[in-house]
Design a protein around this motif. Structure first.
Motif: not given
Length: 379
Positions: A177-194
């Motif tokens: 059901k999920l085309d894309v799942y991504l976990y990322n919390y780089t350097n205590n930030s969601t900047a890269t994830l966003t």
């Protein structure tokens, strides 16, 4: 028996036909409104208290205030009744079921830790728990989840090609059901994830995507809710919202066709949020922004027949009229996309949370009623 032009039979038939025409016009307008939105970005700001926004004000968090000024909102929505921890509440956010619920309709996931190998959202329930990704995917649309906590792997595993339910809607789109799942919390930030989510939306947009932003929760646990560090984290979340507004406005595919739903999983007080009876833990904001949404509207005013502002109270799921909850969001998202509710869901399962400007529907309704009244008087 009278069978002339003004006979009772003919008048009744004329009335029935006019009622049918009025209903058809109303349904067409509702369908046209729903069809305007083709993409929904739902943002869960982990640990966001509504009074953080009002404390900071529009000069410090202009994008949160843009949601308030241009969309419909409330500062008095509710987390789950029984639980104010992150993972159980996000299970509620994605399935529109309470954690325990009432009458056996909860999803029953109570752990706030990373799932053990082989565990799925269906494990505790003992039966399949459908979510927003089921409905969107099975209708042939794209789905995504961008997470900043490892425990969100529960959702990827629960709705993957092995554990997802068969697609029974039209063309078979498979179990995953999920085309894309991504976990990322780089350097205590969601900047890269966003940024990753924004890049994906520009390349091949998701019709429904959940973006999870953890900084306020992380900082709340370390420095305290409403501390300077916490408020600075909320300012950072405002920057994330600004990036989403830029995405929507600068992409011709998304511009005018995208809705934002922004809420939280829980609030917090001190350095925690575990007490589900504490109003600072269960009180959360809920914002809706997008095409046709009534600007600056209070969601309780728009929904006074179906939702009750709880004040400082904590209504349970058995209350006759429910408060607005974070679990309302996914069935609202599906309604905006022109899709039906999540099977087995219990929060906003009738999709009766109202956010669009109702002027056109009201005018058509009164217009058709006026025609009917005149024709009845003639007869």
């Amino acid at each position: 028996m009278r069978t002339g032009h003004n006979s009772p039979t003919r008048k009744r038939l004329r009335f029935v036909l006019l009622m049918g025409a009025w209903l058809a016009c109303t349904l067409c307008l509702q369908a046209a409104w729903a069809g305007t939105v083709q993409y929904v970005i739902q943002v869960s700001v982990d640990g966001l208290r509504p009074d953080a926004i009002t404390t900071l004000g529009p000069s410090n968090v202009p994008n949160f205030y843009r949601l308030r000024d241009e969309g419909a909102f409330t500062d008095n929505a509710r987390a789950d009744y029984d639980n104010t921890e992150t993972l159980p509440n996000h299970c509620t956010v994605l399935t529109a079921r309470g954690v325990i619920g009432v009458g056996g309709n909860g999803h029953m996931w109570t752990s706030n830790s990373d799932p053990a190998p082989g565990q799925t959202l269906h494990t505790n329930k003992g039966s399949y728990v459908a979510g927003v990704f089921d409905v969107v995917h099975d209708n042939g649309l794209r789905t995504g989840l961008y997470a900043s906590k490892t425990k969100f792997s529960l959702f990827d595993v629960s709705w993957n090609a092995t554990n997802g339910a068969p697609d029974t809607i039209g063309e078979d789109n498979g179990r995953d059901k999920l085309d894309v799942y991504l976990y990322n919390y780089t350097n205590n930030s969601t900047a890269t994830l966003t940024s990753s989510m924004i890049s994906a939306m520009n390349a091949n947009p998701f019709n429904y995507v959940l973006l999870h932003l953890t900084e306020p929760d992380t900082v709340g646990h370390s420095s305290g809710w409403m501390s300077t560090a916490y408020l600075n984290a909320v300012k950072t979340m405002d920057q994330r919202l600004g990036a989403l507004f830029n995405l929507i406005e600068n992409n011709p595919t998304l511009n005018g066709r995208t809705a934002l739903i922004v809420s939280s999983d829980h609030g917090g007080t001190g350095t925690g949020h575990g007490d589900a009876t504490n109003r600072l833990n269960y009180t959360i904001p809920f914002y809706v922004w997008g095409p046709g949404v009534l600007a600056g509207a209070d969601l309780y005013d728009l929904n006074e027949e179906t939702r009750l502002d709880p004040g400082t109270g904590r209504p349970n799921y058995a209350a006759a009229i429910q408060p607005i909850r974070h679990g309302d969001g996914v069935n609202l998202a599906l309604q905006l996309l022109g899709l039906g509710p999540i099977p087995g869901s219990s929060i906003n399962a009738s999709q009766n949370l109202i956010v669009p400007e109702p002027t056109s529907l009201v005018l058509v309704g009164f217009g058709m009623m006026g025609v009917m009244m005149r024709l009845r008087r003639k007869g």
